[in-house]
Write an enzyme that holds these catalytic residues in place. Structure first.
Site, mmCIF file in Angstrom:
data_model
loop_
_atom_site.group_PDB
_atom_site.id
_atom_site.type_symbol
_atom_site.label_atom_id
_atom_site.label_comp_id
_atom_site.label_asym_id
_atom_site.label_seq_id
_atom_site.Cartn_x
_atom_site.Cartn_y
_atom_site.Cartn_z
ATOM 1 N N GLU A 45 0.840 -1.204 0.000
ATOM 2 C CA GLU A 45 0.000 0.000 0.000
ATOM 3 C C GLU A 45 0.877 1.257 0.000
ATOM 4 O O GLU A 45 1.874 1.337 0.712
ATOM 5 C CB GLU A 45 -0.888 -0.007 1.244
ATOM 6 N N LYS A 116 -9.838 1.813 -2.534
ATOM 7 C CA LYS A 116 -10.048 1.305 -1.173
ATOM 8 C C LYS A 116 -11.394 1.751 -0.616
ATOM 9 O O LYS A 116 -11.707 2.942 -0.571
ATOM 10 C CB LYS A 116 -8.907 1.802 -0.283
ATOM 11 N N CYS A 156 -5.384 -3.120 2.599
ATOM 12 C CA CYS A 156 -5.113 -2.925 4.024
ATOM 13 C C CYS A 156 -6.325 -3.089 4.948
ATOM 14 O O CYS A 156 -6.749 -4.198 5.218
ATOM 15 C CB CYS A 156 -4.442 -1.573 4.234
#
Length: 276
Positions: A45, A116, A156
């Site tokens: 990330e 995300k 994540c």
């Protein structure tokens, strides 16, 4: 890469706010992973810029843009599938950015773009994190075909939301990608636990490249990039330094496991859609 096998590499870096420095490190590690036999290579990330929120907007760019052009050309040169971890993407008309993951084919083609969904707005022992201050959430669940496999994309903090991964699995994902920059405080207790859980409950491989070490703003990231098989076994793990975890992914065995142990057979995707 045989008909139902791939070799995956999960790259581990300790990125800085200096994009050019990070780019050199990423290219070196991608080349090393490809030389080691990987045909699916993944970055962590925010690999191209990490550690200082005040420079994030300076490093944000459009997709396609210079960084995705760099990744696509490298994928083409090396003949690999390349997951570009995530980078900061400009959002037209917005002061906020997207935290965006991209997947490239060996031809250099951009196969998939994932933004995300779940943002890291939490308090831990030493500080408060407010990712939503600079990042806007994505809305689309993304899978893509990569050679013999279907890839499910995530980033994540997404890993704490199992309904996302069940939807990816029901959409056909066999390899779940989790590029991350997990904090040290949460990572030491939850990183491996969550990755193994997502692998077992979805009967999928998990490839999790991560940031490690102390960042420019003082925070510590956990690292321990790893690859997990569908039974929850950790196939490869990085120590605390730059490098990569490397492991073969046997998709034929995964297919057999899903047939013999049909945990995904009771498919009710409407349940998971309503949970997101």
């Amino acid at each position: 890469m045989s008909e139902r096998r791939m070799i995956a590499a999960a790259i581990q870096m300790s990125s800085t706010p200096d994009r050019e420095e990070n780019k050199k490190t990423a290219e070196r590690l991608i080349r090393e992973a490809a030389s080691a036999g990987a045909d699916l290579v993944s970055l962590p990330e925010l690999w191209s810029c990490h550690g200082l929120e005040k420079v994030y907007r300076e490093n944000a760019e459009s997709i396609p843009g210079p960084t995705t052009d760099f990744l696509g050309s490298l994928a083409r040169e090396l003949g690999i599938y390349l997951l570009g971890g995530s980078i900061l993407e400009k959002v037209p008309g917005s002061a906020r950015l997207h935290n965006t993951s991209t997947l490239f084919a060996p031809s250099g083609e951009l196969l998939a773009v994932y933004r995300k969904i779940h943002l890291f707005d939490v308090k831990v022992a030493d500080r408060e994190y407010l990712e939503s201050r600079t990042i806007a959430p994505g809305k689309e669940i993304v899978t893509a075909k990569a050679g013999p496999a279907t890839i499910g994309l995530s980033v994540c903090y997404d890993v704490r939301f199992p309904e996302l991964y069940r939807m990816l699995a029901l959409a056909g994902a066999e390899i779940l990608m989790v590029p991350a920059a997990f904090t040290l405080q949460t990572g030491k207790d939850h990183w491996e636990l969550l990755l193994r859980a997502r692998a077992v409950e979805n009967q999928a491989y998990v490839v999790a490249p991560a940031q490690w070490g102390q960042k420019a703003d003082g925070r510590w990231t956990y690292g321990r990039s790893m690859i997990v098989d569908p039974w929850g076994v950790v196939l490869a793990r990085c120590p605390d330094r730059d490098g990569f975890a490397l492991a073969p992914l046997d998709l034929g065995c995964l297919e057999s496991l899903r047939a013999e142990f049909p945990a995904l057979a009771n498919r009710r995707p409407e349940v998971y859609r309503s949970a997101l």
